[in-house]
Design an enzyme around this catalytic site. Structure first.
Site, PDB file in Angstrom:
ATOM      1  N   ARG A   1       0.955  -1.562   0.300  1.00 47.47           N
ATOM      2  CA  ARG A   1       0.086   0.233   0.321  1.00 47.47           C
ATOM      3  C   ARG A   1       0.758   1.224  -0.079  1.00 47.47           C
ATOM      4  O   ARG A   1       1.731   1.954   0.472  1.00 47.47           O
ATOM      5  CB  ARG A   1      -0.994   0.082   1.318  1.00 47.47           C
ATOM      6  CG  ARG A   1      -1.828  -0.955   1.292  1.00 47.47           C
ATOM      7  CD  ARG A   1      -3.545  -0.762  -0.142  1.00 47.47           C
ATOM      8  NE  ARG A   1      -4.281  -1.403   0.028  1.00 47.47           N
ATOM      9  CZ  ARG A   1      -4.428  -2.656  -0.957  1.00 47.47           C
ATOM     10  NH1 ARG A   1      -3.186  -3.183  -1.672  1.00 47.47           N
ATOM     11  NH2 ARG A   1      -5.738  -3.398  -0.517  1.00 47.47           N
TER      12      ARG A   1
ATOM     13  N   GLU B   1      -3.577   7.507  -4.440  1.00 46.51           N
ATOM     14  CA  GLU B   1      -3.685   7.273  -5.820  1.00 46.51           C
ATOM     15  C   GLU B   1      -5.306   7.924  -6.601  1.00 46.51           C
ATOM     16  O   GLU B   1      -6.110   7.679  -5.955  1.00 46.51           O
ATOM     17  CB  GLU B   1      -4.348   5.067  -6.035  1.00 46.51           C
ATOM     18  CG  GLU B   1      -2.892   4.799  -5.729  1.00 46.51           C
ATOM     19  CD  GLU B   1      -3.512   3.450  -5.394  1.00 46.51           C
ATOM     20  OE1 GLU B   1      -4.504   2.783  -5.216  1.00 46.51           O
ATOM     21  OE2 GLU B   1      -2.007   2.574  -5.282  1.00 46.51           O
TER      22      GLU B   1
ATOM     23  N   HIS C   1      -1.600   0.503  -9.737  1.00 47.08           N
ATOM     24  CA  HIS C   1      -2.326  -0.132  -9.345  1.00 47.08           C
ATOM     25  C   HIS C   1      -2.685  -1.860  -9.559  1.00 47.08           C
ATOM     26  O   HIS C   1      -3.729  -1.662  -9.121  1.00 47.08           O
ATOM     27  CB  HIS C   1      -3.365   0.179  -7.561  1.00 47.08           C
ATOM     28  CG  HIS C   1      -2.975  -0.445  -6.812  1.00 47.08           C
ATOM     29  ND1 HIS C   1      -3.681   0.151  -5.389  1.00 47.08           N
ATOM     30  CD2 HIS C   1      -3.468  -1.711  -6.044  1.00 47.08           C
ATOM     31  CE1 HIS C   1      -4.068  -0.563  -4.446  1.00 47.08           C
ATOM     32  NE2 HIS C   1      -3.364  -1.925  -4.745  1.00 47.08           N
TER      33      HIS C   1
END
Lengths: 331, 331
Positions: free
Chosen positions: A248, A277, A295
């Site tokens: 993360r 993000e 991601h």
């Protein structure tokens, strides 16, 4: 374990109802198939704001399917009084208020380790890309520079490198196994030592960084791991060191990471995750020694199929009072 | 074996003389160190055309250091009458007229398997990049598309794929070992079956392609392997199939490869080598499922150091009448 589904009122020919929040990518991919198995509430297609939609449509809904990027807060759960199961399509559950779920008697099922192999593969792919300058080389060739400049910058060998795995869960173990095959020496940090593995355990993250050429971040994001990779750890990794983050974004102090990369205080980075993000620090756009992906570590055709089946399996188990397939264990 | 160096005239304090053709990248990287150990003839710094330079300067020179991209033809060797050793910095020797070398009693030393690990690593890196769309994802992020387009195309899982290794020499074996670690099923083609390995042997390249999701080309370029990967083989690999070539461009019929990629008749390609380097088919520039690198599989800092030491070791062995470290075996 026992499913927490309450006895369904017998509605013959009526498929069970689920509320979908997000919606997750796997839902969009398999929308048709999902919709043939469940009655799907679709707040994103309604003009109503979410609380009103839930008040109007979801007061008796017992199961929710939730994307990994939706914040499932106590406030949202408050509008879903009958929900007893939350299924999320991610492995991480830091987007879900687990304390509130427990208080409300809501079971949580996640993607378990279904994505671990794909995530580990991307970690290795990003690492190879940074060391061997693959993305930059691809651009060098595709922009026609090769015939003009002839030679291309040397990369670095993966074999023989000391790799520190931060968090030796299922992803970390798969990364370690793969990198062993490339001739890397593995050590790891973790909340506690894993007696089942032979890799060197190094509880202190700064020491791990100082003793490693490469750090691969594979841990969960928790209060303890938030900004765990700070300036001090990055400087310990050193100016030839490479960091890979497929965990993360907020495990790393992104501002410090950007500064270390800009100033050559670390050697490179392969990043699938970021603090905000889909926003990414623009300072990294021009750096050839930084390879970024959106991601997407879990996003393969094959894993989407697998997680679709796991999600359906969890929902069907719940509605037929059978044990869930991937119930999140209570801490 | 016996070195073929003739007795040196005793020139005290005079380092042995070598002619450098190319010059190879490793020579440029370690020019200073090479030049402190050998007296180096540098035709590329002379205004004379090569034949005149050799006639004027290299009539007594016994050893040549030759880049992997220089064609060492009978015509060039004709101008080097005293040469008894050719050291090349590549593993492949298809740029050297071996028949003429043998006729002239010239020993050839190559890079042996010193690069094999790096080449295998790049093969895996290119494959992961194609399957997981890493270079394309990096561009997607770095051009600011992520916040605008939100979702990114799914990639493909490496695990479980059937991989056909074309040519199971040292590179092929390293590729196979690495891909086993990712959960791939390995089979291979080769001139003859290797009893020491457990991978399935498939002598016919078309059958190997038909039974594989991925082909990794690891064989030498010879008359037999020239354009061995032709249209028929590519069609057998199929429209989801991926080809990786880290061997030599001309093992693949490049025109047919381009056509198959343009028409979606194969799924993707990772290419470090091309038929007319540094020219690359421009049709491939726009294809996200094609990842290209500028023939850099061997180019790491570490392998340059290793090959520098091997080259010096060969030259010093030759000049002191000791066995060469990496004499090319006669076929």
């Amino acid at each position: 374990m026992e499913s927490m589904a309450e006895k369904q009122p017998s509605k013959i020919h009526q498929p069970p109802e689920i509320i979908v929040l997000g919606p997750p990518l796997v839902f969009r991919t398999y929308d048709k198939e999902f919709s043939s198995r469940f009655r799907v509430l679709r707040p994103w297609e309604s003009p109503l704001p979410l609380p009103q939609f839930l008040a109007a449509e979801a007061q008796n809904t017992q199961a929710a399917l939730v994307s990994g990027v939706v914040q499932l807060t106590a406030a949202v759960l408050h509008h879903l009084p009958s929900v007893r199961l939350v299924v999320t399509t991610s492995a991480g559950v830091n987007h879900i208020d687990l304390v509130e779920c427990r208080r409300r008697g809501i079971a949580v099922a996640n993607a378990a380790s279904i994505f671990s192999v794909d995530v580990a593969d991307l970690a290795v792919g990003l690492l190879l890309d940074v060391l061997r300058r693959i993305s930059a080389g691809n651009r060098f060739v595709k922009t026609g520079l090769w015939p003009k400049q002839k030679s291309y910058r040397l990369g670095f060998k993966l074999g023989g490198k000391k790799v520190g795995i931060v968090g030796l869960g299922s992803i970390g173990l798969y990364v370690a196994k793969r990198l062993e095959g490339f001739g890397c020496a593995i050590s790891y940090s973790s909340r506690k030592e894993k007696p089942s593995v032979s890799y060197a355990f190094c509880p202190d993250i700064r020491t791990l960084a100082a003793n490693s050429d490469i750090l691969v971040i594979c841990c969960a994001l928790t209060e303890q791991t938030h900004h765990m990779i700070n300036r001090e750890v990055l400087l310990a990794l050193g100016k030839e060191g490479v960091i890979v983050n497929i965990a993360r974004g907020a495990v790393v102090d992104e501002k410090e990471l950007v500064s270390c990369l800009q100033n050559g205080e670390i050697g490179g980075a392969g990043l699938d995750v970021f603090e905000n993000e889909p926003s990414v620090p623009k300072e990294l756009y021009e750096l050839d020694n930084v390879v970024m992906s959106p991601h997407c570590a879990v996003f393969t055709e094959e894993s989407m199929r697998d997680v679709y089946e796991l999600m359906c399996g969890n929902l069907e188990a719940f509605f037929s009072n059978k044990p869930l397939l991937s119930l999140l264990p209570e801490e």
